[in-house]
Design a protein around this motif. Sequence first.
Motif, PDB file in Angstrom:
ATOM      1  N   PRO A  67       0.823  -1.201   0.000  1.00 51.64           N
ATOM      2  CA  PRO A  67       0.000   0.000   0.000  1.00 51.64           C
ATOM      3  C   PRO A  67       0.855   1.248   0.000  1.00 51.64           C
ATOM      4  O   PRO A  67       2.034   1.215   0.326  1.00 51.64           O
ATOM      5  CB  PRO A  67      -0.803  -0.128   1.307  1.00 51.64           C
TER       6      PRO A  67
ATOM      7  N   PRO B 130       1.672   5.877   4.512  1.00 49.90           N
ATOM      8  CA  PRO B 130       0.697   6.781   5.123  1.00 49.90           C
ATOM      9  C   PRO B 130       1.027   8.245   4.922  1.00 49.90           C
ATOM     10  O   PRO B 130       0.137   9.078   4.864  1.00 49.90           O
ATOM     11  CB  PRO B 130       0.739   6.390   6.613  1.00 49.90           C
TER      12      PRO B 130
ATOM     13  N   GLN C 113       2.136   9.557   2.295  1.00 52.08           N
ATOM     14  CA  GLN C 113       2.155   9.871   0.874  1.00 52.08           C
ATOM     15  C   GLN C 113       1.432  11.176   0.576  1.00 52.08           C
ATOM     16  O   GLN C 113       1.867  11.967  -0.235  1.00 52.08           O
ATOM     17  CB  GLN C 113       1.462   8.727   0.118  1.00 52.08           C
TER      18      GLN C 113
ATOM     19  N   PRO D 248      -7.216   3.176   0.100  1.00 54.91           N
ATOM     20  CA  PRO D 248      -7.313   2.654   1.473  1.00 54.91           C
ATOM     21  C   PRO D 248      -5.994   2.777   2.213  1.00 54.91           C
ATOM     22  O   PRO D 248      -4.920   2.852   1.611  1.00 54.91           O
ATOM     23  CB  PRO D 248      -7.685   1.185   1.252  1.00 54.91           C
ATOM     24  N   ARG D 249      -6.070   2.786   3.540  1.00 53.59           N
ATOM     25  CA  ARG D 249      -4.859   2.804   4.355  1.00 53.59           C
ATOM     26  C   ARG D 249      -4.146   1.457   4.318  1.00 53.59           C
ATOM     27  O   ARG D 249      -2.931   1.399   4.464  1.00 53.59           O
ATOM     28  CB  ARG D 249      -5.206   3.168   5.806  1.00 53.59           C
ATOM     29  N   HIS D 250      -4.903   0.388   4.140  1.00 50.13           N
ATOM     30  CA  HIS D 250      -4.322  -0.953   4.142  1.00 50.13           C
ATOM     31  C   HIS D 250      -4.796  -1.686   2.883  1.00 50.13           C
ATOM     32  O   HIS D 250      -6.004  -1.768   2.638  1.00 50.13           O
ATOM     33  CB  HIS D 250      -4.731  -1.731   5.396  1.00 50.13           C
TER      34      HIS D 250
ATOM     35  N   LEU E 171      -2.877  -4.565   9.914  1.00 48.55           N
ATOM     36  CA  LEU E 171      -3.812  -3.952  10.855  1.00 48.55           C
ATOM     37  C   LEU E 171      -3.325  -4.077  12.292  1.00 48.55           C
ATOM     38  O   LEU E 171      -3.452  -3.152  13.095  1.00 48.55           O
ATOM     39  CB  LEU E 171      -5.188  -4.601  10.708  1.00 48.55           C
TER      40      LEU E 171
ATOM     41  N   SER F  64      -0.602  -1.546  13.031  1.00 49.12           N
ATOM     42  CA  SER F  64      -1.070  -0.157  13.160  1.00 49.12           C
ATOM     43  C   SER F  64      -2.098   0.029  14.265  1.00 49.12           C
ATOM     44  O   SER F  64      -2.560   1.150  14.492  1.00 49.12           O
ATOM     45  CB  SER F  64      -1.672   0.310  11.828  1.00 49.12           C
TER      46      SER F  64
ATOM     47  N   GLU G  76      -5.255  -1.201  14.376  1.00 52.79           N
ATOM     48  CA  GLU G  76      -6.566  -0.931  13.801  1.00 52.79           C
ATOM     49  C   GLU G  76      -7.299  -2.232  13.536  1.00 52.79           C
ATOM     50  O   GLU G  76      -6.717  -3.313  13.507  1.00 52.79           O
ATOM     51  CB  GLU G  76      -6.427  -0.140  12.497  1.00 52.79           C
TER      52      GLU G  76
ATOM     53  N   GLU H 273     -11.420  -1.071   3.532  1.00 51.04           N
ATOM     54  CA  GLU H 273     -12.075   0.146   3.059  1.00 51.04           C
ATOM     55  C   GLU H 273     -12.403   1.093   4.210  1.00 51.04           C
ATOM     56  O   GLU H 273     -12.309   2.306   4.080  1.00 51.04           O
ATOM     57  CB  GLU H 273     -13.337  -0.234   2.296  1.00 51.04           C
ATOM     58  N   THR H 274     -12.805   0.535   5.351  1.00 52.18           N
ATOM     59  CA  THR H 274     -13.111   1.332   6.538  1.00 52.18           C
ATOM     60  C   THR H 274     -12.434   0.683   7.728  1.00 52.18           C
ATOM     61  O   THR H 274     -12.560  -0.535   7.927  1.00 52.18           O
ATOM     62  CB  THR H 274     -14.631   1.409   6.777  1.00 52.18           C
ATOM     63  N   THR H 275     -11.713   1.473   8.509  1.00 51.83           N
ATOM     64  CA  THR H 275     -11.003   0.938   9.673  1.00 51.83           C
ATOM     65  C   THR H 275     -11.336   1.759  10.906  1.00 51.83           C
ATOM     66  O   THR H 275     -11.796   2.907  10.815  1.00 51.83           O
ATOM     67  CB  THR H 275      -9.478   0.949   9.443  1.00 51.83           C
TER      68      THR H 275
END
Length: 454
Positions: free
Chosen positions: A25, A28, A30, A200-202, A233, A236, A238, A296-298
């Motif tokens: 990915p 973060p 970026q 997405p973050r992941h 996850l 991080s 999450e 998509e959502t964390t």
Amino acid sequence: MGSRRFARTPSLPLFETGLPCVAPPLPPAQAGMPLGERRFLVLHGESLAAERPAVWALRFSPLVGIWREEGLVIETTGLPDPEPELLIRVRRAFAAAGAPARGLLGGAPAALAAMLRAGLRSQVLAPDQEAAALPRLPVTALALPEAMIPALHRLGLRDVAALEAQPRGPLARRFGQLIAEELAALRGRLVPFTPVRPPPRHLQSREYLSPLCTAPGLERAIGALIERLCAGLLESGEGVRALRLLAFRGDGSWQELRQGLGQASRAPAHLRRLMDRRIEELQPELGFEKMSLAAETTEALHARQSGLPGEEAEPEALSELLDRLEQRLTIWRLAPRASHWPERAVRRADAFAPVAETMAAPRPLRLLRRPVPVKATALLPDAPPLQLTLGRRVERVVSAEGPERLEPEWWRPPQERPPRDYYRVQLASGARWWVCRRGEAGPGAQWFVHGYLA
């Protein structure tokens, strides 16, 4: 969702990419990187400026958008492939899907798009090459209104070098801010564009030399992506609330599956069980060449200490059960509502939403859809019933609790509903009924069975 296709052409073999690789990915940080350190690929081609080819281009990068209704812009920063090989692979993949495209890879999307309009061949541009090519670009290659070009030519302004040599004030007074904004974009100011999917973050992706066609192969591939996604996850701190699976074919089509969770989780076994039930929805046809799994959502999810064997089940157990049930059923829970009337006292709520605790009087868990009329016999008009008659069935009451009196709600017309008295009665047969007297005590009162108590 079903498969989608942006070109009705037969499937052709794609460019061989070597061993399967994992596309990491985007970092973060970026989004906060200077534009000079970010790299973009701009593609121009017939019918490329649309959602379907943009979504299919997500197989190359997590950040893809439509660029000024001309083509696509793909951020390539941090991708593992060398830039020349990446450009060749992207163009060959689009050609195999029936959508040939020209592309430039460099630092400023606005400058790359202008060079493509000027007819520059597909290539990778180093920062110094990009800076050297900009002054020679004709004004006809810039993103300016067509009516402005003849006026610039009459003033002898035919290329970017001539425009940059002019004072900004006179240009702005005569032509507005468009020219200054375009020159700033050419030199590095990033023009906003909307990604076709929020990055997405992941994210975990994998390409396959042999396209995936069978259910066991798909199950193993998705399981491997879930393991790596959960590892990220955990690192991080999450948990995922919504998963998105993109499965790409080589002919310009793809499938997209979304899976929601009631509570944030990063347990690989739970996520695998949820996704394994969705595999039958996938339609590989000639096979999937790449799959991407995104969180998509964390939400923040802190580690919890596990209990000893035999202790009470973990709080996540109920949430995981509801996630599995929700794939087959419509689930909901009851939430209190501001009303004393039984038929209005609760409402349907999301099964995972927090519900306020109430101290209501003991009532049946479920009410009868239609209250059953009964005849009651009592010692006094306002006393509890001693005997209830339901059709030809006569039941003797051995004990009664009540009444629970309900008056009409003040915000409703009083004549709409008369007052009610509810009693919890136990019959000689052992059954417990919730009975109601509607109206004032006396000869005109009506009795009903409104529910059965546990």
